[in-house]
Design a protein around this motif. Structure first.
Motif, short mmCIF file in Angstrom:
data_model
loop_
_atom_site.label_atom_id
_atom_site.label_comp_id
_atom_site.label_asym_id
_atom_site.label_seq_id
_atom_site.Cartn_x
_atom_site.Cartn_y
_atom_site.Cartn_z
N SER A 253 52.97 51.04 24.81
CA SER A 253 52.14 51.53 23.71
C SER A 253 52.88 51.32 22.39
CB SER A 253 51.83 53.03 23.87
OG SER A 253 51.18 53.29 25.08
N ASP A 254 52.12 51.15 21.32
CA ASP A 254 52.67 51.09 19.97
C ASP A 254 52.59 52.50 19.38
OD1 ASP A 254 52.34 50.98 16.95
OD2 ASP A 254 52.87 48.90 17.34
N VAL A 255 53.72 53.01 18.85
CA VAL A 255 53.75 54.38 18.34
C VAL A 255 52.78 54.56 17.18
CG1 VAL A 255 55.21 56.18 17.36
CG2 VAL A 255 56.14 54.65 19.07
N TRP A 256 52.70 53.58 16.27
CA TRP A 256 51.79 53.67 15.13
C TRP A 256 50.34 53.73 15.60
CZ3 TRP A 256 48.56 49.40 13.38
CH2 TRP A 256 47.85 49.68 12.21
N VAL A 257 49.99 52.87 16.54
CA VAL A 257 48.62 52.84 17.05
C VAL A 257 48.29 54.14 17.76
CG1 VAL A 257 47.06 51.70 18.68
CG2 VAL A 257 48.56 50.32 17.24
N ILE A 290 57.40 49.59 16.34
CA ILE A 290 58.13 50.29 17.40
C ILE A 290 57.17 50.43 18.58
CG2 ILE A 290 59.33 52.39 18.09
CD1 ILE A 290 60.01 52.87 15.14
N ILE A 291 57.48 49.72 19.64
CA ILE A 291 56.69 49.76 20.87
C ILE A 291 57.56 50.42 21.94
CG2 ILE A 291 55.63 48.34 22.68
CD1 ILE A 291 55.08 46.24 20.47
N SER A 305 56.45 61.64 16.53
CA SER A 305 56.17 61.36 15.11
C SER A 305 56.37 59.89 14.81
CB SER A 305 57.07 62.21 14.20
OG SER A 305 58.43 61.80 14.33
N TYR A 306 55.68 59.44 13.78
CA TYR A 306 55.82 58.08 13.25
C TYR A 306 55.87 58.19 11.74
CZ TYR A 306 54.42 53.42 11.65
OH TYR A 306 54.36 52.21 11.00
N HIS A 307 56.75 57.40 11.11
CA HIS A 307 56.85 57.49 9.65
C HIS A 307 57.21 56.13 9.05
CE1 HIS A 307 57.40 59.19 5.71
NE2 HIS A 307 58.68 58.87 5.67
N MET A 308 56.43 55.72 8.07
CA MET A 308 56.75 54.55 7.26
C MET A 308 57.28 55.09 5.94
SD MET A 308 54.24 51.49 5.94
CE MET A 308 53.08 52.65 5.21
N PRO A 325 61.32 50.99 5.82
CA PRO A 325 61.78 51.46 7.13
C PRO A 325 60.65 52.10 7.92
CG PRO A 325 63.23 52.21 5.36
CD PRO A 325 62.00 51.66 4.71
N VAL A 326 60.67 51.86 9.22
CA VAL A 326 59.73 52.50 10.14
C VAL A 326 60.55 53.30 11.14
CG1 VAL A 326 58.07 52.10 11.99
CG2 VAL A 326 57.95 50.73 9.91
N SER A 327 60.16 54.55 11.36
CA SER A 327 60.92 55.40 12.28
C SER A 327 59.96 56.15 13.20
CB SER A 327 61.79 56.39 11.50
OG SER A 327 60.99 57.26 10.73
N ALA A 328 60.51 56.61 14.31
CA ALA A 328 59.76 57.41 15.27
C ALA A 328 60.70 58.40 15.93
CB ALA A 328 59.11 56.51 16.33
#
Length: 384
Positions: A253-257, A290-291, A305-308, A325-328
């Motif tokens: 799975s993609d965290v953002w999706v 981030i997958i 959580s997901y954060h751009m 930056p992209v974080s999870a």
């Protein structure tokens, strides 16, 4: 005999507490292209608007402040030494493979045959807290790239991916992939000349898929990096995520999706697909992804959580680099491990460095359970 029984009793009392802490662990990860190409080589502009030495130092400070458990970096080329001072006290680094330029030690440039030149560096880097143990790190070059003096210059460096096998402070084992895929320029997409870049990325996704499938076991996998891919343009879902899910061995799975789009992937778009927004944001989507992949039988990752980070990555009104930056954050569940707990008295501590189970350095450890690091060896200790 009494001392042995005392130590055994201590371990027996501590084990349930340690086991409880290991049932669920928080893990924060991030991916960021730090835009580390040189501003200029000789009289040629390479990245004149890049962060350079001063900006890269600010990126290092940014990473220290964010204090991610694991951060994957791309384009860590010419300013590596400006990045590391902020991080070296609390983090361990993956191997740096060098800079780009004409004054690289051991590198001779054949100016008469520049079309054959390639720098052996991949620009990939990673940092992780010193409470995390690196079991192995492997570097792999892409089998297919496109463009040397155009189309993003992908073939000028040895682009590829790295697979890192890591053990967290709890004893949970995970696999992390860091990568930088073939680029498309906005002009190529607008002019309709980006198909060869898309074909190269498709080949890279398929190559990555083969490696992932070969390493699915009981460990969860995190795949992150600068993928230069939009779901609406590239066949990421069909050729990577769906292929993994179809095996029945794991769920990708993609965290953002999952967290931002309720599991709905962006629909495919026709024609040139590109972004004119800083950071390459297109309909809320970034190149950087981030997958995560959970094995059917094994330790699991639950995204929390997901954060751009747009606002936090600014300096004097401008982004520190050309990617945000992209974080999870994940919860690590159903931890499966094989980690012995050793018992050591305070007189045997030696010159080791100690961290608590949260990954924070402890200068003078009192009685308790700690992560001990001596040279390249990391293990769990009970100190009394």
């Amino acid at each position: 005999m009494k001392r042995i029984l005392h130590i055994a009793a201590l371990v027996a009392l501590l084990l349930p507490l340690v086991a409880y802490a290991q049932q669920a662990e928080r893990l924060s990860v991030a991916t960021i292209n730090i835009d580390g190409l040189p501003k200029k080589i000789l009289v040629f502009n390479v990245k004149p608007n890049g962060p350079g030495a001063e900006g890269t130092s600010r990126i290092g400070k940014y990473l220290k402040t964010k204090n991610y458990d694991i951060a994957c970096l791309q384009e860590d080329f010419n300013y590596h030494d400006m990045l590391t001072p902020w991080l070296e006290d609390d983090f361990t680094f993956d191997a740096w493979t060098g800079a780009v330029g004409i004054d690289i030690p051991g590198k001779k440039i054949d100016f008469l045959h520049l079309q054959n030149e390639q720098f052996e560096c991949d620009g990939l880097g990673a940092v992780w807290k010193k409470s995390i143990y690196l079991a192995s790190s492997e570097r792999h070059a892409w089998e297919s790239v496109f463009g040397k003096f155009s189309h993003g210059g992908d073939a000028l460096v040895t682009k590829g991916y790295r697979r890192m096998e890591l053990t967290l402070a709890s004893g949970a084992r995970i696999v992390v992939y860091n990568m930088h895929m073939d680029a498309s320029s906005k002009d190529d997409e607008k002019d309709g000349t980006g198909q060869q870049d898309r074909d190269a990325r498709l080949s890279e996704w398929r190559q990555l898929l083969g490696d992932v499938l070969a390493h699915i076991d009981t460990r969860p996998i995190i795949v992150m990096g600068d993928m230069n891919s939009y779901y609406c343009r590239d066949q990421v879902k069909a050729e990577f995520i769906d292929k993994i899910n179809e095996t029945g061995r794991a769920k990708a799975s993609d965290v953002w999706v999952e967290l931002e789009r309720n599991g709905v992937y962006p629909a495919s778009k026709e024609g040139g697909v590109y972004s004119t927004v800083p950071g390459n944001i297109l309909d809320g989507e970034l190149f950087d992804k981030i997958i995560y992949i959970n094995p059917v039988n094994g330790t699991k990752l639950k995204p929390l959580s997901y954060h751009m980070d747009v606002d936090g990555y600014m300096y004097e009104g401008k982004p520190l680099g050309d990617h945000y930056p992209v974080s999870a954050t994940f919860e690590v569940q159903d931890i499966r491990k094989s980690t012995a707990i050793d018992v050591v008295t305070s007189e045997q501590e030696g010159t080791a460095t100690y961290y608590n189970l949260k990954g924070q350095r402890v200068s003078q450890p009192a009685d308790g359970v700690y992560i001990e690091q001596k040279g390249q060896t990391t293990r769990k200790r009970v100190i009394k």
